[in-house]
Scaffold this active site. Sequence first.
Site, PDB file in Angstrom:
ATOM      1  N   LYS A  79       0.852  -1.200   0.000  1.00  0.00           N
ATOM      2  CA  LYS A  79       0.000   0.000   0.000  1.00  0.00           C
ATOM      3  C   LYS A  79       0.883   1.243   0.000  1.00  0.00           C
ATOM      4  O   LYS A  79       1.885   1.301   0.709  1.00  0.00           O
ATOM      5  CB  LYS A  79      -0.908  -0.014   1.235  1.00  0.00           C
ATOM      6  CG  LYS A  79      -1.973   1.079   1.242  1.00  0.00           C
ATOM      7  CD  LYS A  79      -2.876   0.976   2.482  1.00  0.00           C
ATOM      8  CE  LYS A  79      -3.954   2.044   2.498  1.00  0.00           C
ATOM      9  NZ  LYS A  79      -4.789   1.993   3.721  1.00  0.00           N
ATOM     10  N   SER A 154      -9.751   2.470   2.857  1.00  0.00           N
ATOM     11  CA  SER A 154      -8.904   3.163   1.917  1.00  0.00           C
ATOM     12  C   SER A 154      -7.990   2.246   1.112  1.00  0.00           C
ATOM     13  O   SER A 154      -7.462   2.650   0.077  1.00  0.00           O
ATOM     14  CB  SER A 154      -8.035   4.179   2.667  1.00  0.00           C
ATOM     15  OG  SER A 154      -7.141   3.509   3.551  1.00  0.00           O
ATOM     16  N   SER A 178      -9.750   0.114   7.005  1.00  0.00           N
ATOM     17  CA  SER A 178      -9.198   0.130   5.644  1.00  0.00           C
ATOM     18  C   SER A 178      -8.527  -1.155   5.163  1.00  0.00           C
ATOM     19  O   SER A 178      -8.213  -1.274   3.981  1.00  0.00           O
ATOM     20  CB  SER A 178      -8.193   1.262   5.507  1.00  0.00           C
ATOM     21  OG  SER A 178      -8.892   2.469   5.414  1.00  0.00           O
TER      22      SER A 178
HETATM   23  N1  GLN Z   1     -12.964   4.696   6.108  1.00  0.00           N
HETATM   24  C1  GLN Z   1     -12.321   5.184   7.289  1.00  0.00           C
HETATM   25  C2  GLN Z   1     -11.949   6.635   7.120  1.00  0.00           C
HETATM   26  O1  GLN Z   1     -12.304   7.188   6.147  1.00  0.00           O
HETATM   27  C3  GLN Z   1     -11.142   4.330   7.626  1.00  0.00           C
HETATM   28  C4  GLN Z   1      -9.918   4.672   6.894  1.00  0.00           C
HETATM   29  C5  GLN Z   1      -8.759   3.837   7.296  1.00  0.00           C
HETATM   30  O2  GLN Z   1      -8.897   2.818   7.971  1.00  0.00           O
HETATM   31  N2  GLN Z   1      -7.600   4.286   6.899  1.00  0.00           N
HETATM   32  O3  GLN Z   1     -11.315   7.212   7.940  1.00  0.00           O
END
Ligand code: GLN
Length: 504
Positions: A79, A154, A178
């Site tokens: 990532k 994400s 994410s």
């Molecule tokens: N969807 C969540 C956010 O927008 C989690 C993002 C993440 O885990 N990096 O913050």
Amino acid sequence: MTDIIRMTAAELAAKLTEGEISSVEATQAHLDRIAAVDGDVNAYLHVNDAAVETARGIDERRASGEELPPLAGVPLAIKDVLVTTDMPSTSGSKILEGFMSPYDATVVARARAAGLVPLGKTNMDEFAMGSSTEHSAYGPTRNPWDLDRIPGGSGGGSAAAVAAFEAPLALGSDTGGSIRQPAHVTGTVGIKPTYGAVSRYGSIALASSLDQVGPVTRTVFDAGLLQDIIAGHDVHDATSIDREWPSMARAAIEGAAGEGLKGLKIGVVKELPDSGFQPGVADSFHQSLAKLEAQGAEIVEISAPHFEYAVAAYYLILPAEASSNLAKFDSVRFGMRVEVPGGTVEDVMSATRDAGFGPEVKRRIILGTYALSAGYYDAYYGSAQKVRTLIQRDFASAFADVDVIATPTAPTTAFKLGEKIDDPLAMYLNDLTTIPANLAGVPGISVPSGLSADDGLPVGVQFLAPAHEDARLYRVGAALEHLLVDDWGGPLLDRAPALNGGAR
Ligand code: GLN
């Protein structure tokens, strides 16, 4: 021989050890797959042009008789939140376009030391803010099951790469879901380890008290193999836990053999009723629980009364920490600089941040600085921290009665691209079931539980365990996987029409 790209990491590793295939062949097969399908999927932001060279190095070491670690020669997707010395690290943002890090993230260094071959950097929502990968500054990733749908976020790039056979394994990061939510919508396995189990050094910080790096794979066993490589104390991360961890791969083997299911108490949260989930998601969840129950697990209703405030607390704590972490992108130290002729330093900073950050990042910086501002700090940030403590207590009292907690990983299957992009609140509510684990620091896993009867798309079940009990998740996750794959007559990904027989 099974197609190389369809092998799990463990299968590939076995063939590499036996000398049936070389790392160069394995790496090239994945690069070919990327060339064939990534124009559609957009899982990668950068493909490593040194991958074959690295693979050749591993093959040579093996040929010279050197004893190599278990996954040596297996390709890995990374990532883009994780910094790497030999590939750009952008965290999905324009502000870091082309940024080259002077050091490797600890997890990347450990993966390299274990002989894994970096294939490239995967797409993500900008600075890991989002649940769909649509907030990437480099265009969205598409779900390999249906290219009109989101791959989760994400870390949609890592999950899509693994689901589309563009990598056998990937690294992700999970601040509020994410790793787990993309796993849920792509039919893959994702684990957020215990906070502090895996080093955050070199993981571009979103919210430091919530971020955790972890594996994204096609099987629970593969995830265990990867966690065994990346976990463990790191002097560069002050929150890293200094202890010996049991082997997660071993726990997965025990789980697949059915060990530990008899008498295992699985808690189901009474405050998360079926009405909050798409019917096909709720059905798949109950079928999974029934499978485990039939093998001797006990399903127990538990109460976690503060889970319903988790999203609200998270969206104060996260922006507060993020606004502070992102202050370092000041046009001087990292990445992009927009020149303002005749302008002051402030003018340059402001023009750079205006051009470099996307709308979701700006929204969260505004939210975060507001929540932390004098006069509002106690009302917002302070209250959110109190809610966080209450959620931690919910977990503590639940885990006094049960060994693990189970929930559907997310409320719905993959939604359509564009469906929620203009509705931040709808996007935030997606993380209803994943966020509590980050607020409490406990580990969570998402394992594919089948296809939703309403739309034929993949669904995941989430298990949560007390902090430090990651092995428990590998055991129960592998147990369920074993039972389900037997029923399906093979891996879930074999049933994706789009993935079988070519590019789409
Ligand atoms: N969807 C969540 C956010 O927008 C989690 C993002 C993440 O885990 N990096 O913050």
